[in-house]
Enzyme design. Structure first.
Site, PDB file in Angstrom:
ATOM      1  N   LEU A  53       0.830  -1.206   0.000  1.00 31.75           N
ATOM      2  CA  LEU A  53       0.000   0.000   0.000  1.00 31.75           C
ATOM      3  C   LEU A  53       0.871   1.265   0.000  1.00 31.75           C
ATOM      4  O   LEU A  53       0.563   2.247  -0.680  1.00 31.75           O
ATOM      5  CB  LEU A  53      -0.933   0.004   1.209  1.00 31.75           C
ATOM      6  CG  LEU A  53      -2.068  -1.027   1.184  1.00 31.75           C
ATOM      7  CD1 LEU A  53      -2.749  -1.099   2.552  1.00 31.75           C
ATOM      8  CD2 LEU A  53      -3.094  -0.688   0.112  1.00 31.75           C
ATOM      9  N   SER A  81      -8.535 -12.758  22.522  1.00 30.06           N
ATOM     10  CA  SER A  81      -9.643 -12.542  21.597  1.00 30.06           C
ATOM     11  C   SER A  81      -9.812 -13.730  20.652  1.00 30.06           C
ATOM     12  O   SER A  81     -10.931 -14.153  20.363  1.00 30.06           O
ATOM     13  CB  SER A  81      -9.398 -11.258  20.795  1.00 30.06           C
ATOM     14  OG  SER A  81     -10.457 -11.031  19.898  1.00 30.06           O
ATOM     15  N   LYS A  85     -13.049 -16.226  20.607  1.00 31.76           N
ATOM     16  CA  LYS A  85     -13.866 -16.408  19.405  1.00 31.76           C
ATOM     17  C   LYS A  85     -13.989 -17.883  19.042  1.00 31.76           C
ATOM     18  O   LYS A  85     -15.054 -18.344  18.626  1.00 31.76           O
ATOM     19  CB  LYS A  85     -13.262 -15.621  18.242  1.00 31.76           C
ATOM     20  CG  LYS A  85     -14.220 -15.409  17.084  1.00 31.76           C
ATOM     21  CD  LYS A  85     -13.799 -14.258  16.197  1.00 31.76           C
ATOM     22  CE  LYS A  85     -14.875 -13.974  15.162  1.00 31.76           C
ATOM     23  NZ  LYS A  85     -14.533 -12.810  14.301  1.00 31.76           N
ATOM     24  N   ASP A 104     -10.354 -12.824  10.410  1.00 31.66           N
ATOM     25  CA  ASP A 104     -10.175 -11.434  10.854  1.00 31.66           C
ATOM     26  C   ASP A 104      -9.103 -11.296  11.944  1.00 31.66           C
ATOM     27  O   ASP A 104      -9.125 -10.340  12.719  1.00 31.66           O
ATOM     28  CB  ASP A 104     -11.498 -10.856  11.341  1.00 31.66           C
ATOM     29  CG  ASP A 104     -12.064 -11.618  12.535  1.00 31.66           C
ATOM     30  OD1 ASP A 104     -11.585 -12.733  12.813  1.00 31.66           O
ATOM     31  OD2 ASP A 104     -12.987 -11.093  13.187  1.00 31.66           O
ATOM     32  N   GLU A 171      -7.786  -8.980   6.599  1.00 28.61           N
ATOM     33  CA  GLU A 171      -9.023  -8.248   6.334  1.00 28.61           C
ATOM     34  C   GLU A 171      -8.675  -6.770   6.150  1.00 28.61           C
ATOM     35  O   GLU A 171      -8.061  -6.159   7.016  1.00 28.61           O
ATOM     36  CB  GLU A 171     -10.006  -8.410   7.497  1.00 28.61           C
ATOM     37  CG  GLU A 171     -11.325  -7.685   7.256  1.00 28.61           C
ATOM     38  CD  GLU A 171     -12.236  -7.717   8.476  1.00 28.61           C
ATOM     39  OE1 GLU A 171     -13.398  -8.099   8.324  1.00 28.61           O
ATOM     40  OE2 GLU A 171     -11.759  -7.362   9.570  1.00 28.61           O
ATOM     41  N   GLU A 186     -19.684   6.760  15.504  1.00 26.62           N
ATOM     42  CA  GLU A 186     -20.829   5.877  15.712  1.00 26.62           C
ATOM     43  C   GLU A 186     -20.450   4.730  16.635  1.00 26.62           C
ATOM     44  O   GLU A 186     -21.202   4.359  17.535  1.00 26.62           O
ATOM     45  CB  GLU A 186     -21.303   5.351  14.349  1.00 26.62           C
ATOM     46  CG  GLU A 186     -22.655   4.635  14.385  1.00 26.62           C
ATOM     47  CD  GLU A 186     -22.514   3.118  14.395  1.00 26.62           C
ATOM     48  OE1 GLU A 186     -23.554   2.431  14.443  1.00 26.62           O
ATOM     49  OE2 GLU A 186     -21.364   2.611  14.387  1.00 26.62           O
TER      50      GLU A 186
END
Length: 230
Positions: A53, A81, A85, A104, A171, A186
């Site tokens: 990138l 995490s 999961k 992810d 991801e 948000e």
């Protein structure tokens, strides 16, 4: 809870992963080492994508005297995490299961200046012959009911280790500065306060997202007029 306590509790609650010939200390050491290897692999995959990138961005700067990419952020799921999961999905706790079932673990967020830049960056990622597209979702043309907009793509990335080449999924979320502004606020508003978000407030948030999307389009139109782009 310390990281070591977490691993010990995980092993105690998962008898399927316990080898009766090992002490608890040995089992914890094995689990820690396994997840260190897993994180190294996915962190390396993140670096592969970020390097590409940055190359794209610097090439655009050289050719067109502008940078399509405003910012690049990355994140790597913690062992806690990942294990949480896997447990939630009812899957065995192992690096093999994590690699097979979780897409992810490694994440990158690319913030672009304009909507067209998003599609240009996504297209270059998809066209790279050593990247394999696993999944993509266009939430710009098809926003989520909440108003969320972004372009999501998951690519399998080659990682060259000292003894072998392997692959890991990354991801990638690509959005404009305006989309990122709305998504960040948000998320902040809803974080741990979901019960306080009434239907009326949800509608206000959607309206804000629509207004920001209109501004995004307007800013791109202005850019194209200034640079005489059809």
């Amino acid at each position: 809870m310390s990281e070591m306590d977490f691993y010990m509790e995980t092993l105690e609650n998962l008898p399927a992963v316990i080898n009766s010939g090992e002490s608890m200390k040995e089992r914890v050491a094995t689990l820690v080492y396994d997840f260190m290897q897993l994180q190294h692999l996915y962190d390396s995959a993140i670096e592969v994508v970020k390097t590409y990138l940055n190359i794209i961005d610097s090439e655009f700067s050289m050719k067109f005297q502008r940078n399509p990419i405003h910012n690049i952020d990355s994140r790597l799921k913690s062992p806690q995490s990942i294990i949480g999961k896997l447990q939630k999905k009812g899957l065995p706790v192992s690096i093999e299961t994590a690699q097979k079932n979780l897409l992810d673990i490694a994440g990158i967020r690319v913030t672009c200046c304009y909507i067209n830049d998003i599609y240009a960056v996504a297209d270059m990622l998809c066209r790279r012959d050593d990247f394999t597209v696993i999944k993509q979702k266009d939430y710009i043309k098809n926003p989520k009911p909440s108003g969320y907009r972004s372009f999501h793509i998951i690519v399998s990335v080659p990682v060259y280790l000292s003894t072998r080449k392997t692959y890991a999924p990354v991801e990638i979320q690509i959005r404009t500065i305006a989309m990122d502004f709305w998504a960040s606020l948000e998320h902040q508003l809803k974080y741990k306060t979901a019960s306080a978000i009434t239907p009326e407030i949800s509608e206000e948030l959607r309206n804000c997202a629509d207004k920001i999307a209109e501004t995004d389009i307007q800013m791109q139109d202005i850019f194209m007029k200034i640079h005489d782009i059809d």
